[in-house]
Design an enzyme around this catalytic site. Sequence first.
Site, PDB file in Angstrom:
ATOM      1  CG  HIS A  79       1.150  14.247 -24.210  1.00 40.26           C
ATOM      2  ND1 HIS A  79       1.698  15.503 -24.519  1.00 40.26           N
ATOM      3  CD2 HIS A  79       2.125  13.610 -23.674  1.00 40.26           C
ATOM      4  CE1 HIS A  79       3.086  15.619 -23.785  1.00 40.26           C
ATOM      5  NE2 HIS A  79       3.258  14.443 -23.225  1.00 40.26           N
ATOM      6  CG  ASN A 137      -1.279  15.704 -20.648  1.00 37.16           C
ATOM      7  OD1 ASN A 137      -0.436  14.932 -20.515  1.00 37.16           O
ATOM      8  ND2 ASN A 137      -2.433  15.705 -20.042  1.00 37.16           N
ATOM      9  CE  LYS A 194       5.311  16.914 -14.972  1.00 41.67           C
ATOM     10  NZ  LYS A 194       5.395  15.518 -15.641  1.00 41.67           N
ATOM     11  CD  GLU A 216       7.025  14.831 -23.098  1.00 39.50           C
ATOM     12  OE1 GLU A 216       6.134  15.990 -22.994  1.00 39.50           O
ATOM     13  OE2 GLU A 216       6.120  13.679 -23.042  1.00 39.50           O
ATOM     14  CG  HIS A 253      -1.125   9.421 -25.480  1.00 37.84           C
ATOM     15  ND1 HIS A 253      -1.730   9.800 -24.205  1.00 37.84           N
ATOM     16  CD2 HIS A 253       0.109   9.606 -25.400  1.00 37.84           C
ATOM     17  CE1 HIS A 253      -0.880  10.155 -23.373  1.00 37.84           C
ATOM     18  NE2 HIS A 253       0.421   9.967 -23.928  1.00 37.84           N
ATOM     19  CD  GLU A 274      -4.065  16.011 -16.539  1.00 43.28           C
ATOM     20  OE1 GLU A 274      -2.898  15.489 -16.685  1.00 43.28           O
ATOM     21  OE2 GLU A 274      -4.773  15.689 -17.566  1.00 43.28           O
ATOM     22  CE  LYS A 330      -0.546  13.389 -15.254  1.00 42.85           C
ATOM     23  NZ  LYS A 330      -0.948  13.873 -16.642  1.00 42.85           N
ATOM     24  CG  HIS A 341       5.868   9.317 -24.877  1.00 40.70           C
ATOM     25  ND1 HIS A 341       4.452   9.372 -25.029  1.00 40.70           N
ATOM     26  CD2 HIS A 341       5.980  10.580 -24.027  1.00 40.70           C
ATOM     27  CE1 HIS A 341       3.959  10.433 -24.307  1.00 40.70           C
ATOM     28  NE2 HIS A 341       5.060  11.081 -23.638  1.00 40.70           N
ATOM     29  NE  ARG A 344      -4.092  -1.874   2.089  1.00 42.98           N
ATOM     30  CZ  ARG A 344      -3.985  -3.004   2.702  1.00 42.98           C
ATOM     31  NH1 ARG A 344      -3.025  -2.836   3.813  1.00 42.98           N
ATOM     32  NH2 ARG A 344      -4.633  -4.266   2.811  1.00 42.98           N
ATOM     33  NE  ARG A 354       0.612  16.401 -13.834  1.00 40.26           N
ATOM     34  CZ  ARG A 354       1.315  15.747 -12.988  1.00 40.26           C
ATOM     35  NH1 ARG A 354       0.954  15.678 -11.607  1.00 40.26           N
ATOM     36  NH2 ARG A 354       2.230  15.081 -13.294  1.00 40.26           N
TER      37      ARG A 354
HETATM   38  P1  NAD Z   1      12.429   4.961 -22.210  1.00 39.79           P
HETATM   39  O1  NAD Z   1      12.146   4.954 -20.702  1.00 39.79           O
HETATM   40  O2  NAD Z   1      11.987   3.902 -23.185  1.00 39.79           O
HETATM   41  O3  NAD Z   1      14.077   5.043 -22.519  1.00 39.79           O
HETATM   42  C1  NAD Z   1      14.369   5.229 -23.796  1.00 39.79           C
HETATM   43  C2  NAD Z   1      15.443   4.322 -24.139  1.00 39.79           C
HETATM   44  O4  NAD Z   1      16.796   4.729 -23.737  1.00 39.79           O
HETATM   45  C3  NAD Z   1      15.357   2.863 -23.726  1.00 39.79           C
HETATM   46  O5  NAD Z   1      15.785   2.104 -24.509  1.00 39.79           O
HETATM   47  C4  NAD Z   1      16.192   3.097 -22.452  1.00 39.79           C
HETATM   48  O6  NAD Z   1      17.009   1.888 -22.218  1.00 39.79           O
HETATM   49  C5  NAD Z   1      17.306   4.026 -23.109  1.00 39.79           C
HETATM   50  N1  NAD Z   1      18.152   4.542 -22.018  1.00 39.79           N
HETATM   51  C6  NAD Z   1      17.616   5.326 -20.912  1.00 39.79           C
HETATM   52  N2  NAD Z   1      18.707   6.018 -20.585  1.00 39.79           N
HETATM   53  C7  NAD Z   1      19.646   5.799 -20.983  1.00 39.79           C
HETATM   54  C8  NAD Z   1      21.173   6.274 -21.042  1.00 39.79           C
HETATM   55  N3  NAD Z   1      21.421   7.180 -19.992  1.00 39.79           N
HETATM   56  N4  NAD Z   1      22.207   5.735 -21.783  1.00 39.79           N
HETATM   57  C9  NAD Z   1      21.774   5.001 -22.795  1.00 39.79           C
HETATM   58  N5  NAD Z   1      20.480   4.577 -22.923  1.00 39.79           N
HETATM   59  C10 NAD Z   1      19.281   4.916 -22.233  1.00 39.79           C
HETATM   60  O7  NAD Z   1      11.668   6.301 -22.814  1.00 39.79           O
HETATM   61  P2  NAD Z   1      11.742   7.887 -22.331  1.00 39.79           P
HETATM   62  O8  NAD Z   1      11.494   8.831 -23.655  1.00 39.79           O
HETATM   63  O9  NAD Z   1      12.850   8.058 -21.270  1.00 39.79           O
HETATM   64  O10 NAD Z   1      10.214   7.813 -21.403  1.00 39.79           O
HETATM   65  C11 NAD Z   1       9.049   7.471 -22.350  1.00 39.79           C
HETATM   66  C12 NAD Z   1       8.121   7.172 -21.248  1.00 39.79           C
HETATM   67  O11 NAD Z   1       7.888   8.233 -20.116  1.00 39.79           O
HETATM   68  C13 NAD Z   1       6.530   6.917 -21.825  1.00 39.79           C
HETATM   69  O12 NAD Z   1       6.381   5.539 -21.275  1.00 39.79           O
HETATM   70  C14 NAD Z   1       5.620   7.923 -21.409  1.00 39.79           C
HETATM   71  O13 NAD Z   1       4.294   7.435 -21.435  1.00 39.79           O
HETATM   72  C15 NAD Z   1       6.396   8.178 -20.280  1.00 39.79           C
HETATM   73  N6  NAD Z   1       5.962   9.531 -19.559  1.00 39.79           N
HETATM   74  C16 NAD Z   1       5.588   9.838 -18.319  1.00 39.79           C
HETATM   75  C17 NAD Z   1       5.381  11.143 -17.963  1.00 39.79           C
HETATM   76  C18 NAD Z   1       4.946  11.369 -16.468  1.00 39.79           C
HETATM   77  O14 NAD Z   1       4.553  12.350 -16.070  1.00 39.79           O
HETATM   78  N7  NAD Z   1       4.896  10.265 -15.605  1.00 39.79           N
HETATM   79  C19 NAD Z   1       5.529  12.349 -18.671  1.00 39.79           C
HETATM   80  C20 NAD Z   1       6.214  11.831 -20.046  1.00 39.79           C
HETATM   81  C21 NAD Z   1       6.492  10.774 -20.486  1.00 39.79           C
HETATM   82  N1  GLY Z   2       3.354  14.713 -18.751  1.00 43.84           N
HETATM   83  C1  GLY Z   2       2.371  15.379 -18.272  1.00 43.84           C
HETATM   84  C2  GLY Z   2       2.069  15.474 -16.811  1.00 43.84           C
HETATM   85  O1  GLY Z   2       2.888  15.113 -16.010  1.00 43.84           O
HETATM   86  O2  GLY Z   2       1.034  15.735 -16.387  1.00 43.84           O
END
Ligand code: NAD
Ligand code: GLY
Length: 369
Positions: free
Chosen positions: A252, A249, A231, A189, A256, A241, A147, A269, A125, A245
């Site tokens: 997005h 997006n 942010k 982003e 998406h 949100e 998030k 992404h 939890r 907030r």
């Molecule tokens: P990812 O986590 O898939 O990383 C991208 C690639 O880079 C992967 O292959 C990873 O293994 C590699 N990698 C990571 N760090 C590295 C490094 N230092 N050196 C070499 N390779 C490295 O993708 P991302 O773009 O970081 O994140 C995308 C995700 O984030 C999506 O799922 C998206 O929905 C999510 N997201 C969440 C929020 C939120 O607010 N929580 C906001 C934006 C995006």
């Molecule tokens: N990436 C959108 C949010 O964090 O709200």
Amino acid sequence: MISLDLQTVAIDLADRSYTIAIRVSLFDNPLSYAQLPKAGAALIVTNTTVGPLYASRLERALSAQFAKVYTVQLPDGEAYKTWESLNLIFDALLGHGCDRKTVLFALGGGVVGDMTGFAAATYMRGVPFVQVPTTLLAQVDSSVGGKTAINHPLGKNMIGAFYQPLKVVCDLDTLKTLPARELSAGLAEVIKYGPIADMDFLTWLEAHLDAVLAREPAALAQVVRRSCEIKASVVAQDERESGLRAILNFGHTFGHAIEAGLGFGVWLHGEAVGCGMVLAAHLSQRLGLVDAFFVHRLVTLIAKAGLPTKAPVLDSADNAGRYLGLMRLDKKSEAGEIKFVLIDQPGCAVVRPAPDALVRQVIDLCCQK
Ligand code: NAD
Ligand code: GLY
């Protein structure tokens, strides 16, 4: 004047407040974690790409603070942001007998960060967790704001929770090993913060994009700090949100649809968001909110950042219909009505519906022929 001193950005969320630390040489320094609550064990969650690069250095840094430091490596990629991967984290936690004081460390990009956060929100939890983002996208966006989620085959990030980390440690050195395509994805982003909140930042990006793409530490520090400040300010006003907030997006809703329509992981992404901003900017123009010059400026910067500006065809028979169907599943939709994040005027976003006919025109205009 940009400095490479330690920079910190505060997220003000009452008893869930925390800081984002930004600098080189941070993630493997035990001092980065010295203020965390005492606990017997830490679990580093990473993946098969990032783990071999950085996990042992984080393990060493954490062993100054925690008696036991465990690591679990998940398969790499958006396609693995699933229940199965989440269960690997729970298997590790339970297998090692981790109690509710155990601190989780998300070492990786947004995929690892979102899944680790969701595991932390739900294991016993709720257990504490720390974000150690290693992609630009994660440092400027996903590690901040709480998030957390996994994907469902029918929609992105559909299962998750709001759950804040104890701290975010952005080590700019980790960006040195990031593939160029991933750096560009992170820039989507970054760019979004200009049109929605700060046109001076957009102007700065236009002038310094080459330095950012060359990974000059001072330029990266400025990008990460300003993005996190924007942010943090939005999240502090609307953590869950209920309104404001949603402006984060921008791009997005279309993005998406591209990710889900092509299959998760085909486009990154950030690539889908970059292209989604192009569509959202054109829709804003067609609604009379912004002019052609603004759209041209934004599209030019997105292209220069190495991001796609032409959208993929998702269905050769009824492409716009397919986009609309996917976008109706968006979390911002209400009773089947799609809410778009649009640019009301440069530097200011608005969330509102748009007539299907206009959306269809924009999709036809922006899709690859
Ligand atoms: P990812 O986590 O898939 O990383 C991208 C690639 O880079 C992967 O292959 C990873 O293994 C590699 N990698 C990571 N760090 C590295 C490094 N230092 N050196 C070499 N390779 C490295 O993708 P991302 O773009 O970081 O994140 C995308 C995700 O984030 C999506 O799922 C998206 O929905 C999510 N997201 C969440 C929020 C939120 O607010 N929580 C906001 C934006 C995006
Ligand atoms: N990436 C959108 C949010 O964090 O709200």
